[in-house]
Design a protein around this motif. Structure first.
Motif, mmCIF file in Angstrom:
data_model
loop_
_atom_site.group_PDB
_atom_site.id
_atom_site.type_symbol
_atom_site.label_atom_id
_atom_site.label_comp_id
_atom_site.label_asym_id
_atom_site.label_seq_id
_atom_site.Cartn_x
_atom_site.Cartn_y
_atom_site.Cartn_z
ATOM 1 N N LEU A 112 0.825 -1.198 0.000
ATOM 2 C CA LEU A 112 0.000 0.000 0.000
ATOM 3 C C LEU A 112 0.864 1.255 0.000
ATOM 4 O O LEU A 112 0.560 2.225 -0.700
ATOM 5 C CB LEU A 112 -0.925 0.006 1.226
ATOM 6 N N ARG A 113 1.944 1.232 0.764
ATOM 7 C CA ARG A 113 2.856 2.379 0.779
ATOM 8 C C ARG A 113 3.437 2.623 -0.605
ATOM 9 O O ARG A 113 3.616 3.760 -1.040
ATOM 10 C CB ARG A 113 3.996 2.149 1.776
ATOM 11 N N ALA A 114 3.733 1.531 -1.317
ATOM 12 C CA ALA A 114 4.333 1.664 -2.650
ATOM 13 C C ALA A 114 3.388 2.340 -3.643
ATOM 14 O O ALA A 114 3.839 2.906 -4.639
ATOM 15 C CB ALA A 114 4.745 0.290 -3.174
ATOM 16 N N LEU A 115 2.088 2.300 -3.356
ATOM 17 C CA LEU A 115 1.115 2.913 -4.265
ATOM 18 C C LEU A 115 1.077 4.429 -4.146
ATOM 19 O O LEU A 115 0.523 5.106 -5.019
ATOM 20 C CB LEU A 115 -0.286 2.360 -3.983
ATOM 21 N N THR A 116 1.646 4.985 -3.074
ATOM 22 C CA THR A 116 1.505 6.426 -2.819
ATOM 23 C C THR A 116 2.177 7.297 -3.869
ATOM 24 O O THR A 116 1.883 8.488 -3.950
ATOM 25 C CB THR A 116 2.082 6.781 -1.427
ATOM 26 N N VAL A 117 3.100 6.741 -4.661
ATOM 27 C CA VAL A 117 3.786 7.543 -5.683
ATOM 28 C C VAL A 117 3.114 7.439 -7.056
ATOM 29 O O VAL A 117 3.556 8.060 -8.007
ATOM 30 C CB VAL A 117 5.276 7.121 -5.800
ATOM 31 N N LYS A 118 2.045 6.652 -7.132
ATOM 32 C CA LYS A 118 1.347 6.482 -8.405
ATOM 33 C C LYS A 118 0.219 7.499 -8.545
ATOM 34 O O LYS A 118 -0.192 8.143 -7.593
ATOM 35 C CB LYS A 118 0.788 5.064 -8.518
ATOM 36 N N GLN A 119 -0.294 7.601 -9.756
ATOM 37 C CA GLN A 119 -1.415 8.473 -10.030
ATOM 38 C C GLN A 119 -2.725 7.783 -9.614
ATOM 39 O O GLN A 119 -2.823 6.551 -9.613
ATOM 40 C CB GLN A 119 -1.470 8.826 -11.512
ATOM 41 N N PRO A 120 -3.750 8.578 -9.250
ATOM 42 C CA PRO A 120 -5.005 7.996 -8.754
ATOM 43 C C PRO A 120 -5.609 6.924 -9.653
ATOM 44 O O PRO A 120 -6.065 5.893 -9.159
ATOM 45 C CB PRO A 120 -5.929 9.213 -8.644
ATOM 46 N N LYS A 121 -5.614 7.152 -10.965
ATOM 47 C CA LYS A 121 -6.219 6.166 -11.862
ATOM 48 C C LYS A 121 -5.476 4.837 -11.834
ATOM 49 O O LYS A 121 -6.041 3.794 -12.155
ATOM 50 C CB LYS A 121 -6.275 6.718 -13.284
ATOM 51 N N GLU A 122 -4.197 4.896 -11.465
ATOM 52 C CA GLU A 122 -3.407 3.672 -11.355
ATOM 53 C C GLU A 122 -3.584 3.027 -9.994
ATOM 54 O O GLU A 122 -3.824 1.819 -9.888
ATOM 55 C CB GLU A 122 -1.923 3.985 -11.565
ATOM 56 N N PHE A 123 -3.441 3.837 -8.929
ATOM 57 C CA PHE A 123 -3.368 3.227 -7.606
ATOM 58 C C PHE A 123 -4.720 2.822 -7.027
ATOM 59 O O PHE A 123 -4.795 1.865 -6.254
ATOM 60 C CB PHE A 123 -2.614 4.116 -6.615
ATOM 61 N N PHE A 124 -5.809 3.514 -7.398
ATOM 62 C CA PHE A 124 -7.067 3.224 -6.692
ATOM 63 C C PHE A 124 -7.584 1.816 -6.956
ATOM 64 O O PHE A 124 -7.969 1.117 -6.006
ATOM 65 C CB PHE A 124 -8.130 4.271 -7.024
ATOM 66 N N PRO A 125 -7.645 1.326 -8.203
ATOM 67 C CA PRO A 125 -8.091 -0.060 -8.403
ATOM 68 C C PRO A 125 -7.203 -1.069 -7.672
ATOM 69 O O PRO A 125 -7.700 -2.053 -7.117
ATOM 70 C CB PRO A 125 -8.006 -0.243 -9.923
#
Length: 321
Positions: A203-216
Protein backbone atom coordinates in the motif's frame (compact mmCIF):
# COMPACT_ATOMS: atom_id res chain seq x y z
CA UNK A 1 -6.65 14.28 -6.86
CA UNK A 2 -9.69 13.56 -9.01
CA UNK A 3 -11.45 10.23 -8.78
CA UNK A 4 -15.04 10.61 -9.93
CA UNK A 5 -17.59 8.20 -8.56
CA UNK A 6 -21.22 7.63 -9.50
CA UNK A 7 -23.46 6.80 -6.59
CA UNK A 8 -27.05 6.70 -7.70
CA UNK A 9 -30.29 5.46 -6.30
CA UNK A 10 -31.85 5.60 -9.73
CA UNK A 11 -32.67 2.81 -12.09
CA UNK A 12 -36.01 1.10 -12.57
CA UNK A 13 -38.79 2.34 -10.32
CA UNK A 14 -42.08 0.40 -10.34
CA UNK A 15 -45.30 2.27 -10.95
CA UNK A 16 -47.06 3.10 -7.69
CA UNK A 17 -50.66 4.27 -8.08
CA UNK A 18 -51.80 7.02 -5.74
CA UNK A 19 -55.10 5.24 -5.12
CA UNK A 20 -56.00 1.54 -4.99
CA UNK A 21 -59.71 0.60 -4.91
CA UNK A 22 -61.01 -1.86 -2.36
CA UNK A 23 -61.38 -5.44 -3.66
CA UNK A 24 -65.14 -5.03 -3.27
CA UNK A 25 -65.15 -2.84 -6.37
CA UNK A 26 -63.79 -5.75 -8.44
CA UNK A 27 -66.26 -8.12 -6.80
CA UNK A 28 -69.12 -5.78 -7.74
CA UNK A 29 -67.94 -5.73 -11.37
CA UNK A 30 -67.58 -9.52 -11.37
CA UNK A 31 -71.15 -9.99 -10.14
CA UNK A 32 -72.39 -7.63 -12.85
CA UNK A 33 -70.57 -9.60 -15.55
CA UNK A 34 -72.03 -12.86 -14.19
CA UNK A 35 -75.49 -11.30 -13.83
CA UNK A 36 -75.49 -12.51 -10.20
CA UNK A 37 -77.09 -10.72 -7.28
CA UNK A 38 -75.45 -10.21 -3.89
CA UNK A 39 -78.10 -12.39 -2.26
CA UNK A 40 -77.39 -15.24 -4.68
CA UNK A 41 -73.64 -14.89 -4.02
CA UNK A 42 -74.32 -14.99 -0.29
CA UNK A 43 -76.37 -18.14 -0.63
CA UNK A 44 -73.77 -19.93 -2.76
CA UNK A 45 -70.77 -18.94 -0.66
CA UNK A 46 -72.48 -19.60 2.66
CA UNK A 47 -71.79 -16.02 3.81
CA UNK A 48 -74.43 -13.63 5.07
CA UNK A 49 -75.82 -10.97 2.76
CA UNK A 50 -74.59 -8.36 5.23
CA UNK A 51 -71.02 -9.70 4.97
CA UNK A 52 -71.12 -9.69 1.17
CA UNK A 53 -72.40 -6.11 1.19
CA UNK A 54 -69.66 -5.04 3.62
CA UNK A 55 -67.00 -6.51 1.30
CA UNK A 56 -68.44 -4.70 -1.71
CA UNK A 57 -68.62 -1.42 0.24
CA UNK A 58 -64.98 -1.83 1.32
CA UNK A 59 -65.87 -2.21 4.99
CA UNK A 60 -64.82 -5.86 5.34
CA UNK A 61 -61.71 -7.67 4.18
CA UNK A 62 -61.61 -10.72 1.93
CA UNK A 63 -60.11 -13.48 4.07
CA UNK A 64 -58.28 -16.47 2.54
CA UNK A 65 -61.33 -18.61 3.34
CA UNK A 66 -63.65 -16.14 1.63
CA UNK A 67 -61.38 -15.97 -1.43
CA UNK A 68 -61.61 -19.75 -1.76
CA UNK A 69 -65.39 -19.59 -1.62
CA UNK A 70 -65.41 -16.78 -4.20
CA UNK A 71 -63.21 -18.88 -6.49
CA UNK A 72 -65.70 -21.74 -6.43
CA UNK A 73 -68.69 -19.49 -7.09
CA UNK A 74 -67.29 -16.93 -9.55
CA UNK A 75 -64.57 -19.01 -11.24
CA UNK A 76 -61.98 -16.33 -10.42
CA UNK A 77 -58.88 -17.78 -8.72
CA UNK A 78 -58.52 -17.34 -4.96
CA UNK A 79 -54.98 -16.03 -5.57
CA UNK A 80 -56.47 -13.12 -7.47
CA UNK A 81 -58.76 -12.13 -4.58
CA UNK A 82 -55.98 -12.59 -2.05
CA UNK A 83 -53.66 -10.43 -4.14
CA UNK A 84 -56.26 -7.67 -4.45
CA UNK A 85 -56.77 -7.66 -0.70
CA UNK A 86 -53.05 -7.69 0.07
CA UNK A 87 -52.37 -4.74 -2.27
CA UNK A 88 -55.28 -2.80 -0.82
CA UNK A 89 -54.18 -3.38 2.78
CA UNK A 90 -50.57 -2.54 1.94
CA UNK A 91 -51.65 0.73 0.32
CA UNK A 92 -53.89 1.62 3.25
CA UNK A 93 -51.14 0.96 5.80
CA UNK A 94 -48.69 3.10 3.84
CA UNK A 95 -51.22 5.93 3.59
CA UNK A 96 -51.86 5.83 7.33
CA UNK A 97 -48.14 5.79 8.04
CA UNK A 98 -47.54 8.73 5.69
CA UNK A 99 -50.21 10.74 7.50
CA UNK A 100 -48.57 9.95 10.83
CA UNK A 101 -45.04 10.64 9.62
CA UNK A 102 -46.20 13.90 8.06
CA UNK A 103 -46.44 15.32 11.58
CA UNK A 104 -42.66 14.96 12.03
CA UNK A 105 -41.48 17.66 9.67
CA UNK A 106 -38.81 18.69 12.20
CA UNK A 107 -37.10 15.36 11.58
CA UNK A 108 -37.01 16.03 7.84
CA UNK A 109 -35.13 19.25 8.56
CA UNK A 110 -32.23 17.10 9.79
CA UNK A 111 -32.02 15.17 6.51
CA UNK A 112 -29.81 16.28 3.58
CA UNK A 113 -32.77 16.09 1.23
CA UNK A 114 -31.17 18.07 -1.58
CA UNK A 115 -28.27 15.62 -1.78
CA UNK A 116 -30.54 12.58 -1.59
CA UNK A 117 -32.83 13.99 -4.26
CA UNK A 118 -29.88 14.70 -6.53
CA UNK A 119 -28.73 11.11 -6.13
CA UNK A 120 -32.22 9.78 -6.85
CA UNK A 121 -33.00 8.32 -3.42
CA UNK A 122 -35.95 10.59 -2.66
CA UNK A 123 -38.47 11.87 -5.19
CA UNK A 124 -41.39 13.33 -3.23
CA UNK A 125 -41.46 17.05 -2.53
CA UNK A 126 -42.02 18.90 0.75
CA UNK A 127 -45.73 19.22 0.02
CA UNK A 128 -45.93 15.51 0.90
CA UNK A 129 -43.77 15.29 4.03
CA UNK A 130 -45.06 11.85 4.97
CA UNK A 131 -44.12 10.30 1.64
CA UNK A 132 -40.80 12.13 1.71
CA UNK A 133 -40.00 10.74 5.13
CA UNK A 134 -40.96 7.23 4.00
CA UNK A 135 -38.42 7.51 1.18
CA UNK A 136 -35.75 8.82 3.55
CA UNK A 137 -36.28 5.93 5.98
CA UNK A 138 -36.10 3.47 3.07
CA UNK A 139 -32.78 4.99 1.99
CA UNK A 140 -31.34 4.54 5.47
CA UNK A 141 -32.69 0.99 5.66
CA UNK A 142 -34.69 1.53 8.88
CA UNK A 143 -38.34 1.06 9.70
CA UNK A 144 -39.04 4.10 11.86
CA UNK A 145 -37.71 7.40 13.18
CA UNK A 146 -36.89 5.69 16.46
CA UNK A 147 -34.85 3.05 14.62
CA UNK A 148 -32.99 5.81 12.75
CA UNK A 149 -32.04 7.49 16.03
CA UNK A 150 -30.61 4.22 17.37
CA UNK A 151 -28.86 3.19 14.17
CA UNK A 152 -27.65 6.43 12.59
CA UNK A 153 -27.68 9.32 15.06
CA UNK A 154 -24.64 7.86 16.83
CA UNK A 155 -23.19 5.38 14.31
CA UNK A 156 -20.52 2.92 15.44
CA UNK A 157 -17.75 4.27 13.24
CA UNK A 158 -14.37 5.91 13.76
CA UNK A 159 -14.03 9.23 11.97
CA UNK A 160 -11.43 11.59 10.62
CA UNK A 161 -13.40 14.85 10.60
CA UNK A 162 -12.70 18.54 10.36
CA UNK A 163 -13.03 20.25 13.74
CA UNK A 164 -13.21 23.73 12.21
CA UNK A 165 -17.01 23.49 11.94
CA UNK A 166 -19.71 21.40 13.58
CA UNK A 167 -20.73 18.35 11.57
CA UNK A 168 -24.36 17.81 10.68
CA UNK A 169 -25.60 14.46 12.03
CA UNK A 170 -28.02 13.90 9.15
CA UNK A 171 -25.34 14.60 6.56
CA UNK A 172 -22.89 12.28 8.35
CA UNK A 173 -25.50 9.52 8.49
CA UNK A 174 -26.31 9.91 4.79
CA UNK A 175 -22.64 9.84 3.83
CA UNK A 176 -22.08 6.68 5.88
CA UNK A 177 -25.14 5.02 4.37
CA UNK A 178 -23.91 5.77 0.85
CA UNK A 179 -20.65 4.05 1.72
CA UNK A 180 -22.51 1.07 3.15
CA UNK A 181 -24.54 0.69 -0.04
CA UNK A 182 -21.44 0.93 -2.22
CA UNK A 183 -19.58 -1.60 -0.07
CA UNK A 184 -22.29 -4.21 -0.67
CA UNK A 185 -21.10 -4.42 -4.28
CA UNK A 186 -17.52 -5.33 -3.30
CA UNK A 187 -16.54 -8.94 -2.66
CA UNK A 188 -13.99 -9.36 0.11
CA UNK A 189 -12.16 -12.15 1.85
CA UNK A 190 -12.97 -12.46 5.59
CA UNK A 191 -11.25 -9.75 7.64
CA UNK A 192 -7.72 -10.77 8.60
CA UNK A 193 -5.62 -8.36 10.63
CA UNK A 194 -2.41 -10.26 9.86
CA UNK A 195 -3.00 -10.03 6.11
CA UNK A 196 -3.83 -6.34 6.42
CA UNK A 197 -0.57 -5.69 8.25
CA UNK A 198 1.34 -7.76 5.69
CA UNK A 199 0.09 -5.70 2.71
CA UNK A 200 1.10 -2.36 4.24
CA UNK A 201 4.38 -2.16 2.27
CA UNK A 202 2.45 -2.73 -0.96
CA UNK A 203 0.00 0.00 0.00
CA UNK A 204 2.86 2.38 0.78
CA UNK A 205 4.33 1.66 -2.65
CA UNK A 206 1.11 2.91 -4.27
CA UNK A 207 1.51 6.43 -2.82
CA UNK A 208 3.79 7.54 -5.68
CA UNK A 209 1.35 6.48 -8.40
CA UNK A 210 -1.42 8.47 -10.03
CA UNK A 211 -5.00 8.00 -8.75
CA UNK A 212 -6.22 6.17 -11.86
CA UNK A 213 -3.41 3.67 -11.35
CA UNK A 214 -3.37 3.23 -7.61
CA UNK A 215 -7.07 3.22 -6.69
CA UNK A 216 -8.09 -0.06 -8.40
CA UNK A 217 -4.97 -1.72 -6.96
CA UNK A 218 -5.74 -0.28 -3.53
CA UNK A 219 -9.28 -1.64 -3.56
CA UNK A 220 -8.16 -5.08 -4.72
CA UNK A 221 -5.32 -5.28 -2.19
CA UNK A 222 -7.48 -4.31 0.77
CA UNK A 223 -10.19 -6.76 -0.31
CA UNK A 224 -7.72 -9.60 0.20
CA UNK A 225 -7.59 -8.59 3.87
CA UNK A 226 -11.35 -8.32 4.23
CA UNK A 227 -11.48 -4.53 3.95
CA UNK A 228 -13.75 -2.71 1.49
CA UNK A 229 -12.38 0.65 0.41
CA UNK A 230 -14.97 2.99 -1.08
CA UNK A 231 -14.76 6.57 -2.27
CA UNK A 232 -17.92 8.55 -1.53
CA UNK A 233 -17.99 12.29 -2.24
CA UNK A 234 -18.73 14.34 0.83
CA UNK A 235 -22.36 15.11 1.63
CA UNK A 236 -22.47 18.80 2.47
CA UNK A 237 -22.26 19.22 6.22
CA UNK A 238 -20.65 15.85 6.98
CA UNK A 239 -17.13 17.32 7.07
CA UNK A 240 -15.65 13.83 7.07
CA UNK A 241 -12.45 12.79 5.31
CA UNK A 242 -12.66 9.15 6.31
CA UNK A 243 -14.41 6.59 8.46
CA UNK A 244 -13.88 2.96 9.32
CA UNK A 245 -16.23 0.37 10.74
CA UNK A 246 -17.35 -3.24 10.46
CA UNK A 247 -20.48 -3.71 8.37
CA UNK A 248 -20.56 -7.42 9.19
CA UNK A 249 -18.60 -9.64 11.58
CA UNK A 250 -16.13 -10.50 8.79
CA UNK A 251 -16.20 -7.40 6.58
CA UNK A 252 -14.56 -4.07 7.41
CA UNK A 253 -15.20 -0.84 5.55
CA UNK A 254 -12.93 2.14 5.01
CA UNK A 255 -14.85 5.03 3.53
CA UNK A 256 -13.07 8.07 2.10
CA UNK A 257 -14.51 11.32 0.78
CA UNK A 258 -11.43 12.77 -0.97
CA UNK A 259 -12.16 15.97 0.95
CA UNK A 260 -9.79 18.64 -0.32
CA UNK A 261 -9.03 16.61 -3.48
CA UNK A 262 -5.32 16.26 -2.68
CA UNK A 263 -3.24 13.11 -2.70
CA UNK A 264 -1.59 13.85 0.64
CA UNK A 265 -4.97 14.27 2.36
CA UNK A 266 -6.27 11.10 0.71
CA UNK A 267 -3.35 8.99 1.92
CA UNK A 268 -3.43 10.60 5.36
CA UNK A 269 -7.11 9.65 5.71
CA UNK A 270 -6.55 6.13 4.39
CA UNK A 271 -3.70 5.30 6.74
CA UNK A 272 -5.56 6.90 9.63
CA UNK A 273 -8.42 4.46 9.09
CA UNK A 274 -6.07 1.53 8.49
CA UNK A 275 -4.47 2.40 11.81
CA UNK A 276 -7.84 2.26 13.49
CA UNK A 277 -8.61 -1.21 12.09
CA UNK A 278 -5.18 -2.56 13.01
CA UNK A 279 -4.96 -1.00 16.46
CA UNK A 280 -8.57 -1.11 17.62
CA UNK A 281 -10.39 -3.69 15.52
CA UNK A 282 -14.12 -3.42 16.08
CA UNK A 283 -13.85 -0.76 18.80
CA UNK A 284 -15.08 2.65 17.71
CA UNK A 285 -12.36 4.71 19.42
CA UNK A 286 -9.64 6.06 17.15
CA UNK A 287 -7.77 8.28 19.59
CA UNK A 288 -4.36 6.76 18.98
CA UNK A 289 -4.55 5.90 15.27
CA UNK A 290 -3.66 9.42 14.17
CA UNK A 291 -0.64 9.54 16.47
CA UNK A 292 0.61 6.15 15.31
CA UNK A 293 -0.25 6.15 11.60
CA UNK A 294 3.32 7.19 10.79
CA UNK A 295 4.36 3.64 11.70
CA UNK A 296 2.38 2.45 8.65
CA UNK A 297 3.66 5.12 6.27
CA UNK A 298 7.32 5.00 7.33
CA UNK A 299 9.00 1.58 7.33
CA UNK A 300 10.44 0.44 10.65
CA UNK A 301 13.61 -1.05 9.17
CA UNK A 302 16.74 0.98 10.01
CA UNK A 303 14.88 4.02 11.32
CA UNK A 304 18.13 5.85 12.10
CA UNK A 305 19.02 5.86 8.40
CA UNK A 306 15.87 7.78 7.42
CA UNK A 307 16.60 11.39 6.55
CA UNK A 308 13.74 13.77 5.88
CA UNK A 309 14.26 15.72 2.67
CA UNK A 310 15.47 19.27 3.26
CA UNK A 311 13.83 20.26 -0.02
CA UNK A 312 10.12 19.66 -0.52
CA UNK A 313 10.25 19.63 -4.32
CA UNK A 314 8.31 16.81 -5.93
CA UNK A 315 11.35 14.79 -7.02
CA UNK A 316 12.99 14.76 -3.58
CA UNK A 317 9.72 13.89 -1.87
CA UNK A 318 9.12 10.97 -4.26
CA UNK A 319 12.64 9.63 -3.68
CA UNK A 320 12.07 9.81 0.08
CA UNK A 321 8.75 7.95 -0.26
Amino acid sequence: MNMDTDIRGGGWHPYKPTEIPAPGETLRETLESLDMSQSKLAARTGLTLKHINQIIQGNAAISPETSLALERVTGVDADFWNSLEARFQDHRVREKEAARLGKHEEFLERMPLSALRKLGYVKSDKRKPGALLQEALAFFGVGSIEAWEKSWNTPAAAFLQSTAFDADSGAVAAWLRLGELQAKEIDCAPFDRAVLRRILPELRALTVKQPKEFFPELVALCATAGVCVVLVPEVTGARASGASRFISPSKALIQLSNRGKRNDKFWFALFHELGHLLLHGKKSSSSSSQRRQSMFLLPKQKPMNLHLPCSYQSNTTIRFA
